[in-house]
Design a protein around this motif. Structure first.
Motif, PDB file in Angstrom:
ATOM      1  N   GLU A 127       0.827  -1.205   0.000  1.00  0.00           N
ATOM      2  CA  GLU A 127       0.000   0.000   0.000  1.00  0.00           C
ATOM      3  C   GLU A 127       0.859   1.252   0.000  1.00  0.00           C
ATOM      4  OE1 GLU A 127      -3.275   2.187   2.874  1.00  0.00           O
ATOM      5  OE2 GLU A 127      -3.162   0.005   2.862  1.00  0.00           O
ATOM      6  N   ILE A 128       0.455   2.228  -0.801  1.00  0.00           N
ATOM      7  CA  ILE A 128       1.064   3.558  -0.758  1.00  0.00           C
ATOM      8  C   ILE A 128       0.398   4.277   0.404  1.00  0.00           C
ATOM      9  CG2 ILE A 128       1.341   5.736  -1.979  1.00  0.00           C
ATOM     10  CD1 ILE A 128       1.226   4.137  -4.607  1.00  0.00           C
ATOM     11  N   GLU A 129       1.180   4.610   1.422  1.00  0.00           N
ATOM     12  CA  GLU A 129       0.600   5.135   2.656  1.00  0.00           C
ATOM     13  C   GLU A 129       0.425   6.645   2.664  1.00  0.00           C
ATOM     14  OE1 GLU A 129       2.938   3.530   5.817  1.00  0.00           O
ATOM     15  OE2 GLU A 129       2.474   1.466   5.255  1.00  0.00           O
ATOM     16  N   ILE A 130       1.206   7.363   1.882  1.00  0.00           N
ATOM     17  CA  ILE A 130       1.114   8.826   1.855  1.00  0.00           C
ATOM     18  C   ILE A 130       0.244   9.216   0.667  1.00  0.00           C
ATOM     19  CG2 ILE A 130       2.405  10.982   1.761  1.00  0.00           C
ATOM     20  CD1 ILE A 130       4.898   9.283   2.600  1.00  0.00           C
ATOM     21  N   THR A 131      -0.933   9.776   0.950  1.00  0.00           N
ATOM     22  CA  THR A 131      -1.857  10.137  -0.124  1.00  0.00           C
ATOM     23  C   THR A 131      -2.392  11.546   0.070  1.00  0.00           C
ATOM     24  OG1 THR A 131      -3.771   9.223   1.039  1.00  0.00           O
ATOM     25  CG2 THR A 131      -2.606   7.750  -0.490  1.00  0.00           C
ATOM     26  N   GLN A 132      -2.789  12.159  -1.035  1.00  0.00           N
ATOM     27  CA  GLN A 132      -3.445  13.463  -1.000  1.00  0.00           C
ATOM     28  C   GLN A 132      -4.704  13.336  -1.844  1.00  0.00           C
ATOM     29  OE1 GLN A 132      -1.039  16.846  -2.069  1.00  0.00           O
ATOM     30  NE2 GLN A 132      -2.840  18.081  -2.502  1.00  0.00           N
ATOM     31  N   SER A 133      -5.836  13.587  -1.236  1.00  0.00           N
ATOM     32  CA  SER A 133      -7.117  13.415  -1.912  1.00  0.00           C
ATOM     33  C   SER A 133      -7.376  14.507  -2.941  1.00  0.00           C
ATOM     34  CB  SER A 133      -8.246  13.413  -0.880  1.00  0.00           C
ATOM     35  OG  SER A 133      -8.086  12.312  -0.021  1.00  0.00           O
ATOM     36  N   ALA A 134      -8.437  14.293  -3.712  1.00  0.00           N
ATOM     37  CA  ALA A 134      -8.841  15.263  -4.727  1.00  0.00           C
ATOM     38  C   ALA A 134      -9.291  16.551  -4.062  1.00  0.00           C
ATOM     39  CB  ALA A 134      -9.973  14.689  -5.566  1.00  0.00           C
ATOM     40  N   VAL A 135      -8.979  17.670  -4.707  1.00  0.00           N
ATOM     41  CA  VAL A 135      -9.427  18.971  -4.234  1.00  0.00           C
ATOM     42  C   VAL A 135     -10.695  19.312  -5.002  1.00  0.00           C
ATOM     43  CG1 VAL A 135      -8.833  21.408  -4.046  1.00  0.00           C
ATOM     44  CG2 VAL A 135      -7.079  19.685  -3.715  1.00  0.00           C
ATOM     45  N   SER A 136     -11.746  19.652  -4.266  1.00  0.00           N
ATOM     46  CA  SER A 136     -13.022  19.973  -4.894  1.00  0.00           C
ATOM     47  C   SER A 136     -13.040  21.439  -5.295  1.00  0.00           C
ATOM     48  CB  SER A 136     -14.161  19.676  -3.913  1.00  0.00           C
ATOM     49  OG  SER A 136     -15.359  20.215  -4.382  1.00  0.00           O
ATOM     50  N   LEU A 137     -13.165  21.702  -6.589  1.00  0.00           N
ATOM     51  CA  LEU A 137     -13.221  23.068  -7.090  1.00  0.00           C
ATOM     52  C   LEU A 137     -14.432  23.806  -6.524  1.00  0.00           C
ATOM     53  CD1 LEU A 137     -12.011  25.198  -8.958  1.00  0.00           C
ATOM     54  CD2 LEU A 137     -13.417  24.267 -10.799  1.00  0.00           C
ATOM     55  N   GLU A 138     -15.557  23.117  -6.430  1.00  0.00           N
ATOM     56  CA  GLU A 138     -16.770  23.740  -5.890  1.00  0.00           C
ATOM     57  C   GLU A 138     -16.563  24.161  -4.442  1.00  0.00           C
ATOM     58  OE1 GLU A 138     -16.737  20.688  -7.275  1.00  0.00           O
ATOM     59  OE2 GLU A 138     -17.841  20.932  -9.138  1.00  0.00           O
ATOM     60  N   SER A 139     -15.907  23.313  -3.671  1.00  0.00           N
ATOM     61  CA  SER A 139     -15.638  23.634  -2.268  1.00  0.00           C
ATOM     62  C   SER A 139     -14.720  24.843  -2.148  1.00  0.00           C
ATOM     63  CB  SER A 139     -15.017  22.421  -1.576  1.00  0.00           C
ATOM     64  OG  SER A 139     -14.631  22.740  -0.270  1.00  0.00           O
ATOM     65  N   LEU A 140     -13.677  24.894  -2.972  1.00  0.00           N
ATOM     66  CA  LEU A 140     -12.766  26.039  -2.937  1.00  0.00           C
ATOM     67  C   LEU A 140     -13.474  27.336  -3.309  1.00  0.00           C
ATOM     68  CD1 LEU A 140      -9.499  24.628  -4.553  1.00  0.00           C
ATOM     69  CD2 LEU A 140      -9.891  25.204  -2.162  1.00  0.00           C
ATOM     70  N   LEU A 141     -14.303  27.298  -4.344  1.00  0.00           N
ATOM     71  CA  LEU A 141     -15.051  28.494  -4.734  1.00  0.00           C
ATOM     72  C   LEU A 141     -16.018  28.925  -3.640  1.00  0.00           C
ATOM     73  CD1 LEU A 141     -15.815  27.814  -8.493  1.00  0.00           C
ATOM     74  CD2 LEU A 141     -14.349  29.588  -7.548  1.00  0.00           C
ATOM     75  N   GLY A 142     -16.675  27.969  -3.011  1.00  0.00           N
ATOM     76  CA  GLY A 142     -17.590  28.289  -1.912  1.00  0.00           C
ATOM     77  C   GLY A 142     -16.869  28.953  -0.755  1.00  0.00           C
ATOM     78  N   ARG A 143     -15.712  28.432  -0.391  1.00  0.00           N
ATOM     79  CA  ARG A 143     -14.928  29.035   0.702  1.00  0.00           C
ATOM     80  C   ARG A 143     -14.477  30.448   0.342  1.00  0.00           C
ATOM     81  NH1 ARG A 143     -10.934  24.053   2.244  1.00  0.00           N
ATOM     82  NH2 ARG A 143     -12.562  22.609   2.911  1.00  0.00           N
ATOM     83  N   PHE A 144     -14.054  30.646  -0.907  1.00  0.00           N
ATOM     84  CA  PHE A 144     -13.598  31.962  -1.347  1.00  0.00           C
ATOM     85  C   PHE A 144     -14.744  32.975  -1.275  1.00  0.00           C
ATOM     86  CE2 PHE A 144     -13.189  35.033  -4.850  1.00  0.00           C
ATOM     87  CZ  PHE A 144     -12.052  35.705  -4.415  1.00  0.00           C
ATOM     88  N   ILE A 145     -15.899  32.606  -1.804  1.00  0.00           N
ATOM     89  CA  ILE A 145     -17.053  33.516  -1.783  1.00  0.00           C
ATOM     90  C   ILE A 145     -17.466  33.818  -0.346  1.00  0.00           C
ATOM     91  CG2 ILE A 145     -19.504  33.694  -2.373  1.00  0.00           C
ATOM     92  CD1 ILE A 145     -18.794  32.134  -4.957  1.00  0.00           C
ATOM     93  N   PHE A 146     -17.470  32.810   0.511  1.00  0.00           N
ATOM     94  CA  PHE A 146     -17.829  33.012   1.921  1.00  0.00           C
ATOM     95  C   PHE A 146     -16.842  33.962   2.592  1.00  0.00           C
ATOM     96  CE2 PHE A 146     -17.415  31.770   6.395  1.00  0.00           C
ATOM     97  CZ  PHE A 146     -18.718  32.024   6.828  1.00  0.00           C
ATOM     98  N   SER A 147     -15.541  33.774   2.346  1.00  0.00           N
ATOM     99  CA  SER A 147     -14.550  34.637   3.011  1.00  0.00           C
ATOM    100  C   SER A 147     -14.634  36.072   2.503  1.00  0.00           C
ATOM    101  CB  SER A 147     -13.136  34.088   2.833  1.00  0.00           C
ATOM    102  OG  SER A 147     -12.758  34.112   1.492  1.00  0.00           O
TER     103      SER A 147
END
Length: 174
Positions: A127-147
């Motif tokens: 098993e590859i133990e070090i992983t980085q999950s997908a970044v959700s574009l919708e989530s990033l845009l939502g956070r930006f608009i909220f901030s």
């Protein structure tokens, strides 16, 4: 009439044979295979794999070295578990990391492997133990608009332009 039927039958058979050859050529030269094929089988666990499907590329330094052959959910941890098949000739260090990346703003996703510096090598089935999950574009845009909205509310509308000054009174007529 009999000659015409035989000619039509032979023509159809030739067309089917040519179509079969094209299909065989397309499968063998596309880098994808119908079966798992030879290679190193590795697994990796991710929080989210948004839009990544079986058959997606596995890349190292931008070069395709394999593909995602299966995906499932681990019932205990609720993580997405990907099974990757990569080129068996590669000697990937044990501390290699796997990241889900996007091909572009609207493009598909793939798994990018980033080799580490360990002397130990990943073996088949590990098993590859070090992983980085997908970044959700919708989530990033939502956070930006909220901030941005929150910043404007805290300023009290300081970004609003000042009201225009009242016009000067007209001079009295003579």
């Amino acid at each position: 009439m009999q000659k015409r039927s035989l000619a039509e039958l032979l023509t159809g058979a030739v067309i089917l044979a040519v179509a079969g050859l094209f299909l065989f050529y397309a499968v063998t030269t596309s880098g994808r295979s119908i079966s798992g094929g030879p290679g190193l089988s590795l697994t990796a666990r991710f929080d989210r794999i948004d839009g990544l499907a079986a058959g997606a590329d596995v890349r190292l330094a931008g070069v395709k070295i394999g593909q995602v052959v299966a995906q499932r959910i681990d019932p205990q941890s609720f993580l997405a578990v990907l099974t990757l098949r990569v080129d068996a000739g590669l000697r990937l260090p044990h501390d290699t990391s796997a990241e889900i990346q996007s091909e572009g703003l609207l493009g598909g996703k793939y798994v990018a492997l980033v080799p580490g510096g360990s002397d130990r090598i990943l073996r088949d089935g590990q098993e590859i133990e070090i992983t980085q999950s997908a970044v959700s574009l919708e989530s990033l845009l939502g956070r930006f608009i909220f901030s941005v909205t929150e910043m404007n509310q805290q300023r009290g509308g300081a970004d609003q332009p000042a009201p225009a000054p009242a016009p000067a009174p007209a001079p009295a007529p003579r």
